[in-house]
Design a protein around this motif. Structure first.
Motif, PDB file in Angstrom:
ATOM      1  N   SER A 165      34.304  41.557  36.857  1.00 13.01           N
ATOM      2  CA  SER A 165      35.072  41.989  38.025  1.00 13.01           C
ATOM      3  C   SER A 165      34.143  42.487  39.129  1.00 13.01           C
ATOM      4  O   SER A 165      33.035  42.959  38.855  1.00 13.01           O
ATOM      5  CB  SER A 165      36.027  43.123  37.640  1.00 13.01           C
ATOM      6  OG  SER A 165      36.951  42.715  36.655  1.00 13.01           O
TER       7      SER A 165
ATOM      8  N   ARG B 114      44.591  37.063  39.480  1.00 11.65           N
ATOM      9  CA  ARG B 114      43.225  37.536  39.229  1.00 11.65           C
ATOM     10  C   ARG B 114      42.713  38.421  40.357  1.00 11.65           C
ATOM     11  O   ARG B 114      41.914  39.329  40.109  1.00 11.65           O
ATOM     12  CB  ARG B 114      42.280  36.350  39.042  1.00 11.65           C
ATOM     13  CG  ARG B 114      42.653  35.425  37.899  1.00 11.65           C
ATOM     14  CD  ARG B 114      41.556  34.385  37.649  1.00 11.65           C
ATOM     15  NE  ARG B 114      41.319  33.518  38.795  1.00 11.65           N
ATOM     16  CZ  ARG B 114      40.135  33.401  39.398  1.00 11.65           C
ATOM     17  NH1 ARG B 114      39.096  34.106  38.981  1.00 11.65           N
ATOM     18  NH2 ARG B 114      39.993  32.571  40.420  1.00 11.65           N
TER      19      ARG B 114
ATOM     20  N   SER C 120      39.108  40.019  39.523  1.00  8.01           N
ATOM     21  CA  SER C 120      38.979  40.147  38.079  1.00  8.01           C
ATOM     22  C   SER C 120      38.973  38.759  37.445  1.00  8.01           C
ATOM     23  O   SER C 120      39.328  37.775  38.082  1.00  8.01           O
ATOM     24  CB  SER C 120      40.138  40.973  37.524  1.00  8.01           C
ATOM     25  OG  SER C 120      40.206  42.238  38.129  1.00  8.01           O
TER      26      SER C 120
END
Length: 125
Positions: A17, A66, A83
């Motif tokens: 991330s 995401r 992420s």
């Protein structure tokens, strides 16, 4: 003087991330639409995520689930939380400001007036 300064890029392994920040100055970014774009080498800049002044948000299909875009009006800053990063997310990422850009045009470059200098994101497999 209007300025957008991105930060937070770097190198990360797949699955990791990063959080990108876009610090605005010279205007109140909370009253503008703000967008995040990326540009693969040799290709056109493409929209990743955007947020209107009213909080409407749009994401590119490739990053839905995401990436999360958010803003902190007190800090005059917009964020892109990324992420589950993939190697194909490797690009230069740019922040942009556009006054009055509506939700369905957030991922289009044309409506944005001001651009940052970009921050590099590299995802290794």
């Amino acid at each position: 003087q209007v300025q957008l300064v991105e930060s937070g890029g770097g190198s990360v392994q797949a699955g990791g991330s990063l959080r990108l920040s876009c610090a605005a100055s010279g205007f109140a970014s909370s009253t503008w639409s703000m967008g995040w774009f990326r540009q693969p080498p040799g290709k056109e800049r493409e929209g990743v995520a955007g947020i209107t002044r009213y909080g409407s948000i749009s994401y590119a299909d490739s990053v839905k689930g995401r990436f999360t875009v958010s803003r902190d009006s007190a800090k005059n800053t917009v964020y892109l939380q990324m992420s589950s990063l993939k190697p194909e997310d490797t690009d230069m990422y740019y922040c942009a400001a556009g006054f009055g850009v509506v939700e369905w045009l957030l991922l289009q470059r044309d409506g944005y007036k001001y651009w940052g200098q970009g921050t590099q994101v590299t995802v290794s497999s």
